[in-house]
Design an enzyme around this catalytic site. Structure first.
Site, PDB file in Angstrom:
ATOM      1  N   LYS A 191       3.827   4.560  -1.178  1.00 18.33           N
ATOM      2  CA  LYS A 191       3.127   4.893  -1.452  1.00 18.33           C
ATOM      3  C   LYS A 191       4.404   6.127  -2.178  1.00 18.33           C
ATOM      4  CE  LYS A 191      -1.886   4.802  -1.568  1.00 18.33           C
ATOM      5  NZ  LYS A 191      -1.686   4.040  -0.892  1.00 18.33           N
ATOM      6  N   ASP A 249      15.953  10.727  -8.920  1.00 17.03           N
ATOM      7  CA  ASP A 249      17.567  10.684  -8.571  1.00 17.03           C
ATOM      8  C   ASP A 249      17.972  10.272  -7.527  1.00 17.03           C
ATOM      9  OD1 ASP A 249      17.877  11.073 -11.322  1.00 17.03           O
ATOM     10  OD2 ASP A 249      17.460  14.034 -11.313  1.00 17.03           O
ATOM     11  N   HIS A 303     -10.197  11.436   1.286  1.00 19.06           N
ATOM     12  CA  HIS A 303      -8.370  10.379   1.660  1.00 19.06           C
ATOM     13  C   HIS A 303      -6.916  10.732   2.547  1.00 19.06           C
ATOM     14  CE1 HIS A 303      -6.082   7.216  -0.257  1.00 19.06           C
ATOM     15  NE2 HIS A 303      -7.431   5.920  -0.152  1.00 19.06           N
ATOM     16  N   ASP A 328       0.099  17.495  19.596  1.00 22.37           N
ATOM     17  CA  ASP A 328       0.834  18.677  19.942  1.00 22.37           C
ATOM     18  C   ASP A 328       0.970  19.506  19.051  1.00 22.37           C
ATOM     19  OD1 ASP A 328       0.007  16.959  22.628  1.00 22.37           O
ATOM     20  OD2 ASP A 328       2.146  16.606  22.792  1.00 22.37           O
ATOM     21  N   LYS A 376      -4.388  11.214   5.340  1.00 24.71           N
ATOM     22  CA  LYS A 376      -3.646  10.614   6.234  1.00 24.71           C
ATOM     23  C   LYS A 376      -2.935  10.697   6.799  1.00 24.71           C
ATOM     24  CE  LYS A 376      -4.132   7.008   2.601  1.00 24.71           C
ATOM     25  NZ  LYS A 376      -5.452   6.422   2.963  1.00 24.71           N
ATOM     26  N   HIS A 422       0.761  -1.337  -0.212  1.00 18.62           N
ATOM     27  CA  HIS A 422      -0.089  -0.353   0.484  1.00 18.62           C
ATOM     28  C   HIS A 422       0.968   1.274   0.222  1.00 18.62           C
ATOM     29  CE1 HIS A 422      -3.713   2.490   1.895  1.00 18.62           C
ATOM     30  NE2 HIS A 422      -4.270   2.176   0.542  1.00 18.62           N
TER      31      HIS A 422
END
Length: 422
Positions: free
Chosen positions: A165, A170, A340, A347, A342, A163
């Site tokens: 991404k 370079d 979508h 704090d 995440k 999952h």
């Protein structure tokens, strides 16, 4: 006839074992609440996340927040088209469509220009990529690997998906976040057909950690070591932010991402803001969030509303809200489109972003990668974005949650039975 029955019984037995292997893990989970006598502001917190989670927090970085698909894809494509030596790209979703074709063309052009292009595509998540696009990448010289393709040889690992991404160009520019390569991420979250999401562009020494994480699954798929300046150049300081990129997998350190969330919750003293597309906390995470709220920590959770791609996940999530609402935690549902993102902000100092959902699938079954940033300025920026999203959301009260129709409650109960797989 008896041999047919015996053969059938043996087949069903093997099938049952394979299903069990996919639905469970042999590793033990953290089972007891973590007690922290330090806060996120203490040096002990930084030492703990550096040593226990690893790799360590490293300074000298800079990060740019990319809001929504049009800006995200433009930045990623610009980096790809400017690549001089290598492109390493791992993603869960890569689908045929306008965005998929644009990325394929850019990657193929660089491969033909003698840039080393390496792709890891999940065997399930990238299932909607047409063969002609895949063939054009390979014909151009790109190396493409499918992570756990669905075949009889990989049936025992079919439930373990990558999952992650990650895009590293370079060995110097890194991207991570929540976005997949598909048209539903286009636009600017302006309507139900264009999702709300964030991605992040990173420069500095932490990019080497991102590259090492890509190499983790490249070794598992191609079994080939990529090294040298083309992939791991000397990286100088690009800013002043401290970060770490850590990975989790059922095969090695599957608890690390869950442990990171639990430690962060335990160390919170003022606020916990969680924005997540799939929020289905397990019992311990739920307990620790509730304990934090009881101690006066402001707990705010932002999730998708009725516009969501997996209805069963929303039902399983809502089934878990009662205890949180009873102790004063805030839960908000994003209204304009599928949410979508995440992100976790603790704090207003410690931020975690990346691919991980707040659910058992991300915690135990998937390969995930999260970027943690220890920086007050970046946290303030993420807090502002989170607050802006709250303004487009609906807060769910305890009274409203308790008044849910019986039909909804029954659906949520059924969904909760399979929450370990969501």
């Amino acid at each position: 006839m008896i041999w047919l029955w015996m053969a059938g019984g043996a087949f069903l037995g093997v099938l049952a074992v394979l299903v069990l292997l996919n639905l469970t893990t042999s590793e033990k989970k953290v089972a007891y609440a973590i007690k922290a006598d330090f806060s996120t502001a203490d040096a002990q917190f930084q030492r703990l996340v550096s040593s226990l989670l690893g790799p360590p927090l490293i300074g000298g970085n800079t990060i740019t927040t990319l809001q929504n698909g049009d800006r995200i894809f433009a930045a990623m494509l610009q980096a790809i088209r400017g690549a001089r030596t290598s492109i390493c790209f791992e993603t869960f979703i890569y689908w045929t469509g306008e965005v998929g074709r644009e990325f394929t063309q850019a990657l193929a052009e660089r491969a033909r220009a003698d840039v080393r292009v390496h792709l890891i595509l999940d065997g399930v998540g990238a299932g909607r990529l047409d063969k002609d696009l895949l063939d054009s990448l390979i014909a151009a010289g790109a190396e493409v690997e499918r992570y756990h393709p669905v075949t009889w040889k990989t049936i025992s690992t079919i439930n373990n998906r990558t999952h992650r991404k990650l895009l590293i160009v370079d060995g110097e520019i890194g991207f991570t976040g929540g976005v997949g390569i598909a048209d539903k991420w286009r636009g600017n979250a302006e309507d139900a057909d264009h999702w709300r999401d964030m991605h992040f562009e990173v420069h500095g020494p932490v990019v080497a950690q991102m590259q090492a994480t890509f190499m983790d699954n490249w070794l598992k798929t191609r079994a080939k070591v990529l090294h040298g300046d083309r992939y791991f150049p000397a990286l100088t300081d690009a800013g002043r932010q401290s970060m770490q990129l850590f990975r989790s997998s059922p095969n090695e350190g599957s608890e690390s991402v869950r442990l990171m969330y639990l430690i962060s919750i335990a160390a919170a003293r003022h606020s916990i803001a969680i924005g997540n597309s799939y929020f289905v906390p397990d019992d311990l995470a739920l307990e620790m969030l509730c304990e934090a709220a009881k101690k006066g920590v402001r707990v705010v959770i932002l999730v998708p509303g009725e516009i969501i791609d997996t209805k069963i996940t929303r039902r399983a999530s809502r089934a878990r809200w009662g205890k949180l609402l009873e102790v004063g935690a805030e839960i908000h549902e994003y209204q304009p489109t599928m949410y979508h993102c995440k992100v976790m902000i603790v704090d207003d100092l410690w931020v975690s972003v990346g691919s991980t959902n707040f659910d058992s699938r991300s915690f135990r079954l998937n390969d995930e990668a999260n970027l943690n940033i220890y920086d007050e300025g970046f946290a303030a920026e993420q807090r502002a974005a989170f607050t802006a999203d709250l303004a487009r959301s609906k807060r769910i009260t305890l009274e409203e949650w308790r008044r849910r129709p019986l039909r909804e409650r029954m659906g949520e109960w059924v969904a909760s039975l399979v929450r370990s797989q969501l």
